[in-house]
Design a protein around this motif. Structure first.
Motif: not given
Length: 605
Positions: A452-456, A460-469, A488-495, A497-501
């Motif tokens: 949950g810490n990472s999802l907030n 995080l997204l930029g970090f993971i994208e950087g790993l793939f690069q 569910v604590a931050n539904l819109a933000q998590v959704a 993130l899921i779509h981007r990855l």
């Protein structure tokens, strides 16, 4: 009354020890008061900006200004020196007005006319703003305004005399009174909360420290308004401020007068109860809680319920104020975590685990640096044992020291250090997988957990994208697992993130599904690919019809929404077979494969 006389020179008038005459300009009568207000506002502005150094300097300047003004102005007047400064003239003009008003409030005859006759200003008419000028026998000579009095003094027809008793003159007393009032106002602002008028945090901390120096019993309480942000966001900040005043007033009315009551800031109040033990303070706190709950906050014709979470602690050994506050916050936070709207008395036994978690959290970076954590993998197999599909694997975190994994994770999550752990896991997994490209010949994908810490964490997204690069890892080989409760604590933000990855090719699994009250509702809004059925429903599936029904229900709903399913905690072949009959897609647990070292698993590839 007609006052006539030749006007004596300034030097002649000021040479008289018993008479003080002020040279006047036509400046605004409020010039002096305006300057005083400006000085005060400067000091208060520094205070409101929490600039302690600037505030101290402003207070010192006000103090020096007052002393210098009293001294320099009187010396200037007595010596008959010429005042060229426009500011000085404005100061004296405003000061003279204040002095004449003071004359009207004094019992002494502080005015003399040009012939030396003692006069006195008495009663002021509220309607006309005029003063009555009388002689020594009480005979009324005239009604004059303060401006007319100023003109008479300027023309030398009236003088302000020194008090007959030989004390300080009315001018000096007026100056000192004004400066003293200014200093008292600034000092009050320094020690009190501007909104509620209660003591502020700094003053309360000083009071606590002083109380710890004594030997008498004393108890303390901290009061936090529950869910205040809902009120603030719903009806506005003006209503929020009014609510804070409402609670402050009830605090003063409910607690005994001898209590020291303060607002610490935000929604936090505090009280110190002298000569009181923890039990007595607990009763007072309960009375306060009930009183606030019973008196709804009224705003624009609507009633809003207000509740409090209160922590109570009794003075312990030593004189450590920081420990008092730490225990107060521990007690009040536990009151909130236990359901809010309650009083909680500090318990050392309840605090011990929290202290332990805090200690662990402080060691997170050191544990990572020392590599006292490592990774293992566990297989996720097809429920259909006849399938030829390559298995999937989940990365599991393990401790390589004596610290229990559950305590490490609990501490890292509670004190927001888990994102640091997640980034270590991600970096380690990507770097090691790149070194073993043959692993994909016997593995379909690897699942990595995100907390949950990472999802907030917005980065995080930029970090993971950087790993793939940086690493040559096919995104289709990576599945990220998130728990239902954190998602569910931050539904819109998590959704998002899921779509981007997912756009990169990654998959997402929703872990521990079924434990939430609204699990099925949230499943519609989270675009995950896989649903992992919580192990609490799987473990007893052979003996519990309810658990079996729950597993069937989750499996059917997930399939209807186009998701694959994984059953966790599969501990024996019988459970595996039953889950296959139910139609679950994948199984995971000790009955499928025991976890093994990640590095060893890669080396075997």
């Amino acid at each position: 009354m007609r006052l006539t006389s030749s006007t004596p020179s300034l030097a002649q008038t000021c040479a008289l020890d018993s008479v003080v005459q002020i040279p006047l300009s036509r400046a605004l009568a409020q010039a002096f008061s305006a300057l005083v207000a400006e000085l005060k506002d400067s000091a208060l502005q520094a205070f409101s900006n929490q600039d302690a150094h600037a505030f101290e300097e402003a207070v010192k300047f006000c103090d020096r200004f007052g002393q210098q003004l009293v001294s320099d102005c009187l010396n200037t007047i007595h010596r008959g020196l010429s005042l060229k400064s426009g500011l000085a003239q404005q100061l004296l003009a405003g000061l003279e007005k204040q002095a004449l008003v003071a004359c009207s409030q004094a019992e002494e005859q502080l005015l003399v006319d040009a012939h030396g006759q003692a006069l006195q200003l008495i009663s002021r008419s509220v309607d006309t703003g005029l003063y009555a000028l009388v002689d020594g026998k009480g005979a009324e000579l005239a009604h004059v305004s303060i401006d007319e009095l100023s003109e008479l003094v300027a023309e030398g027809l009236l003088h302000v005399a020194q008090a007959a008793s030989g004390d300080q003159g009315i001018i000096q007393r007026t100056l000192q009174s004004i400066v003293g009032h200014l200093y008292r106002e600034v000092a009050h602002a320094r020690s009190h909360d501007d909104l509620t008028g209660l003591l502020n945090r700094r003053s309360f901390e000083d009071a606590v420290e002083q109380s710890l120096m004594g030997t008498r019993s004393v108890a303390y309480m901290i009061v936090q308004i529950d869910q205040f942000s809902l009120l603030n966001s719903h009806v506005g900040v003006l209503a929020g401020d009014a609510c804070l005043k409402h609670v402050a007033q009830l605090l003063q009315q409910t607690l005994p007068e001898y209590c020291v009551v303060a607002r610490l800031g935000g929604v936090e109040f505090a009280a110190m109860i002298p000569q009181c033990d923890e039990a007595g303070a607990g009763e007072l706190a309960e009375n306060l809680r009930a009183c606030v709950e019973a008196h709804s906050f009224e705003w624009q014709g609507q009633s809003h319920s207000v509740t409090l979470s209160i922590g109570v602690v009794e003075r312990a050994g030593g004189n450590d104020a920081a420990k008092v506050f730490s225990r107060l916050y521990t007690a009040s936070n536990l009151a909130k975590e236990s359901g809010r709207n309650r009083v909680n008395r500090y318990s050392a036994s309840a605090d011990d685990p929290r202290v332990g978690l805090l200690t662990i959290a402080a060691r997170v970076d050191d544990i990572i640096q020392r590599e006292e954590i490592s990774l293992r993998v566990q297989q996720i197999a097809r429920a259909d044992s006849h399938s030829f599909e390559l298995p999937h694997y989940e990365l599991l975190l393990v401790m390589d020291n004596d610290l229990p994994l559950c305590d490490f994770i609990a501490a890292a999550e509670r004190y927001t250090r888990m994102s640091r752990v997640d980034r270590w896991v991600l970096t380690t997994a990507f770097s090691q997988l790149e070194k073993a490209p043959n692993v994909w010949q016997r593995c379909a994908s690897v699942s990595i957990n995100l907390s949950g810490n990472s999802l907030n964490d917005e980065g995080l997204l930029g970090f993971i994208e950087g790993l793939f690069q940086r690493y040559e890892i096919d995104p289709k080989r990576i599945c990220f697992e998130i728990t239902e409760t954190t998602a569910v604590a931050n539904l819109a933000q998590v959704a998002a993130l899921i779509h981007r990855l997912q756009a990169l090719g990654c998959k997402f699994a929703l872990d521990d599904f079924g434990v939430g009250f609204s699990s099925f509702h949230y499943l519609k809004h989270l675009p995950v690919d896989i649903v992992k059925i919580d192990g609490s429903f799987v473990r007893e599936i052979l003996h519990s019809a309810n658990d079996l029904a729950m597993v069937r229900s989750i499996n059917d709903v997930a399939h209807a929404l186009g998701r694959l399913t994984v059953a966790e905690y599969v501990e024996n072949p019988e459970i595996w077979q039953l889950l296959s009959d139910v139609g679950v897609d994948f199984v995971q647990g000790y009955g499928v494969q025991m976890p093994q070292s990640f590095r060893g698993w890669l080396a075997a590839a």
